[in-house]
Design an enzyme around this catalytic site. Structure first.
Site, short mmCIF file in Angstrom:
data_model
loop_
_atom_site.label_atom_id
_atom_site.label_comp_id
_atom_site.label_asym_id
_atom_site.label_seq_id
_atom_site.Cartn_x
_atom_site.Cartn_y
_atom_site.Cartn_z
N GLY A 1 69.64 53.83 53.96
CA GLY A 1 68.79 53.66 55.13
C GLY A 1 68.82 54.69 56.00
CE1 TYR B 1 68.39 47.88 56.50
CE2 TYR B 1 68.58 45.91 54.82
CZ TYR B 1 68.53 47.42 55.14
OH TYR B 1 69.03 48.10 54.21
CG ASN C 1 74.55 52.27 49.05
OD1 ASN C 1 73.99 51.40 48.77
ND2 ASN C 1 75.99 52.27 49.60
NE ARG D 1 76.17 52.93 53.69
CZ ARG D 1 75.07 51.91 53.54
NH1 ARG D 1 73.83 52.39 53.88
NH2 ARG D 1 75.10 50.79 52.90
CG ASP E 1 78.53 50.49 51.50
OD1 ASP E 1 78.43 51.48 52.47
OD2 ASP E 1 77.63 49.83 51.03
CD GLU F 1 67.05 48.20 48.62
OE1 GLU F 1 67.69 48.74 49.80
OE2 GLU F 1 67.09 48.57 47.57
CD GLU G 1 76.21 48.63 47.11
OE1 GLU G 1 75.73 48.73 46.06
OE2 GLU G 1 75.98 47.95 48.16
CB SER H 1 68.97 46.05 51.12
OG SER H 1 68.70 47.27 51.56
#
Length: 311
Positions: free
Chosen positions: A277, A217, A273, A256, A258, A19, A271, A151
């Site tokens: 990002g 992205y 994070n 974060r 998800d 990443e 998951e 990612s």
């Protein structure tokens, strides 16, 4: 200059993980936001950098903007802790546990938090005939995820034994252990956490089979909805589940979570994070903006929380 912005900060970014490119963009944006807030900032790409050199820079605090292995898995956190240098975000345990998709799923299960059925496949033990058995166990369609990549790198969907075998062989290029998850058909959401405050939920929509690397992205067709148009009760319930998951893995400071909603209307945790990002257009800044924080205020708040013991 106040006591907060008087701090000399090093933003660690880049690194050597898969990443890296995302991290380079995050680090530049974070440094810019911190400078706008009045901080003295030094950007450091850790790719060819000896972390012990930080000790000679008179750094007050590190803002970790490294995504993936080496930066989000507890490694750099342990090094900084050893050198007595404060840093933003989760500590060693929270980082390592959140990064490992298999262990975090096991924690969700142990805490009775909703998450889809899954199987663990080890590179050392896997045999070709296992693919059919896994499909029989989890259903006709599954998601294959390397345990320690972010990612969506190395992830793929499989709907038959041959496709699952190929997906596992590909995933083994990234990890020794692979998470195979029952396919969840439904919308995907993400909830940014700042301290102990869940930010407004974002609903992601993509024409891709799932929210993969390109959708995140590169694609211009991915749509982000914030407010996400859930009912007030649904959003409150989802934010509460996300915060419980965040705390369950030991994550701290910011991050974060998800989540997806299956066809039965049940939430399914994906998951946590711990260093998501952080470009100006990333998900956490999008949610923070709706919450009332611009990018510079957001990164300042992350520093401030880290000074309070990541409360």
């Amino acid at each position: 200059m106040n006591s907060l912005t008087a701090q000399k900060l090093a933003v660690l970014y880049g690194g050597t993980s898969a990443e890296r490119e995302v991290s380079l963009n995050s680090g530049k944006a974070i440094a810019n936001g911190l400078e706008q807030a009045g901080f003295n900032v030094q950007l450091i790409d850790t790719q060819d950098y000896c972390l012990s050199d930080l000790a000679s820079l008179d750094i007050d605090r590190v803002f970790i903007a490294l995504h993936g292995r080496g930066g989000e898995d507890g490694c750099v956190q342990g090094a900084l802790q050893y050198m007595n240098i404060p840093y933003t975000g989760s500590d060693v345990l929270g980082s390592a546990l959140s990064m490992d998709k298999i262990r975090s799923k096991q924690v969700f299960q142990a805490m009775n938090l909703p998450t889809a059925p899954f199987a663990i496949v080890s590179k050392l033990e896997y045999q070709r005939q296992d693919a059919a058995k896994i499909l029989q166990q989890l259903g006709d369609v599954v998601m294959v995820k390397p345990a320690n990549e972010g990612s969506s790198i190395g992830m793929s969907k499989a709907d038959n034994a041959d496709a699952l075998h190929a997906a596992l062989i590909e995933a083994f290029n990234y990890d020794q252990q692979i998470l195979v998850e029952a396919w969840i058909q439904g919308p995907e959401y993400t909830i940014a956490i700042l301290g102990q405050t869940p930010m407004p939920t974002i609903h992601m929509e993509t024409p891709h089979d799932f929210y993969d690397y390109d959708a995140k992205y590169k694609s211009t067709s991915t749509q982000y909805h914030c407010p996400c148009h859930l009912s007030a009760d649904d959003e409150t319930e989802l934010q509460a589940i996300a915060l419980k998951a965040f705390n369950a893995t030991g994550a701290k400071g910011w991050g974060r979570v998800d989540v997806m909603r299956d066809e039965q209307g049940q939430w399914q945790l994906l998951e946590v994070n711990t260093v998501p990002g952080m470009t100006e257009t990333s998900l956490v800044p999008k949610a923070a903006k709706v919450h009332g924080l611009n990018f510079s205020e957001l990164v300042t708040k992350i520093v401030e929380i880290s000074m309070q013991g990541n409360a």
